[in-house]
Design a protein around this motif. Sequence first.
Motif, mmCIF file in Angstrom:
data_model
loop_
_atom_site.group_PDB
_atom_site.id
_atom_site.type_symbol
_atom_site.label_atom_id
_atom_site.label_comp_id
_atom_site.label_asym_id
_atom_site.label_seq_id
_atom_site.Cartn_x
_atom_site.Cartn_y
_atom_site.Cartn_z
ATOM 1 N N PRO A 1 14.590 -74.720 -143.436
ATOM 2 C CA PRO A 1 14.380 -75.901 -142.582
ATOM 3 C C PRO A 1 13.640 -75.598 -141.281
ATOM 4 C CG PRO A 1 16.614 -75.087 -142.320
ATOM 5 C CD PRO A 1 15.983 -74.247 -143.406
ATOM 6 N N LYS A 2 12.966 -76.633 -140.763
ATOM 7 C CA LYS A 2 12.400 -76.667 -139.413
ATOM 8 C C LYS A 2 11.589 -75.419 -139.091
ATOM 9 C CE LYS A 2 16.129 -79.638 -137.679
ATOM 10 N NZ LYS A 2 17.199 -79.791 -136.674
ATOM 11 N N SER B 1 12.804 -70.669 -137.546
ATOM 12 C CA SER B 1 13.485 -71.746 -138.249
ATOM 13 C C SER B 1 14.390 -72.407 -137.218
ATOM 14 C CB SER B 1 14.299 -71.218 -139.433
ATOM 15 O OG SER B 1 15.015 -72.260 -140.063
ATOM 16 N N ASP B 2 14.115 -73.689 -136.957
ATOM 17 C CA ASP B 2 14.736 -74.376 -135.824
ATOM 18 C C ASP B 2 14.360 -73.604 -134.553
ATOM 19 O OD1 ASP B 2 16.106 -76.281 -134.455
ATOM 20 O OD2 ASP B 2 18.066 -75.856 -135.317
ATOM 21 N N ASN B 3 15.319 -73.188 -133.739
ATOM 22 C CA ASN B 3 15.016 -72.419 -132.529
ATOM 23 C C ASN B 3 15.306 -70.933 -132.706
ATOM 24 O OD1 ASN B 3 14.082 -74.529 -130.866
ATOM 25 N ND2 ASN B 3 16.187 -75.173 -130.437
ATOM 26 N N LYS B 4 15.431 -70.478 -133.932
ATOM 27 C CA LYS B 4 15.804 -69.096 -134.196
ATOM 28 C C LYS B 4 14.629 -68.321 -134.813
ATOM 29 C CE LYS B 4 20.285 -69.613 -133.224
ATOM 30 N NZ LYS B 4 20.991 -68.857 -132.169
ATOM 31 N N MET C 1 20.084 -69.872 -142.482
ATOM 32 C CA MET C 1 19.449 -71.173 -142.303
ATOM 33 C C MET C 1 19.499 -72.039 -143.558
ATOM 34 S SD MET C 1 18.804 -70.850 -139.164
ATOM 35 C CE MET C 1 18.096 -72.485 -138.943
#
Length: 242
Positions: free
Chosen positions: A92-93, A104-107, A151
Amino acid sequence: MKVIKLDAIDSTNEFLKGLSNQQNINNFTVVTANSQTKGKGQMGAVWSSEVGKNLIMSILIKDFLLNVHQIFNLNILVSVSILEVLQSLNIPKLSIKWPNDIMSDNKKIGGILIENSVKGDGTIASVVGLGLNVNQTNFENLPRASSLVIMSGQNFELENLLYTIAETIEKNFILWQSLKLLFNSKYTSYLFKKGIPMPFSDMQSNKFMGIIQGVSATGKLKIMLEDDSIPEFDIKEVQMLY
């Protein structure tokens, strides 16, 4: 595609660079290892990995860069290729934190290190190193790090992932000439926090607000400032505070 599998090595990038200097090896030769003791990131940063949990690989790419002014094109090609693979796995993201952290996202789930050498005949050979956090779940003291398993909630087979990424890079290598603008557009659209007002810090630790606009042809980050100017920043000249 030839794949060289190692148990432990100081650095897959260093191994592959040494091999290519000693002999004429095939384009898209891949070196992978279960662990490496001297993994590197951008500007000498250290990258470490749990043994057997993550994807550690380097791939030789020849006959892509015609001159040193095109070096960032390879960064675009590789980054977009990796995101295409991860999207197919429903991670995701996804985004690219300039210049080549995979998010992925803020990671941060991975990083790319490209090292280029100009040969005596003027050709450029590149060793592309990828460290991708795959099945590791413990990131003690690394609050901004994550992995595919965290994730997505599922484990991944490392060898399948390696072949898929290498084959995607090779496929996109062939498509680059006809679809260069598409790859550039995809890279820009994938940029982490693009178009969002964010705090930054420069080399003198001065903090300022800005909005990422894109990347220049030579790979510098374009940031719109509060006075509507859009200066360009090189690697390590600016840090995003997030």
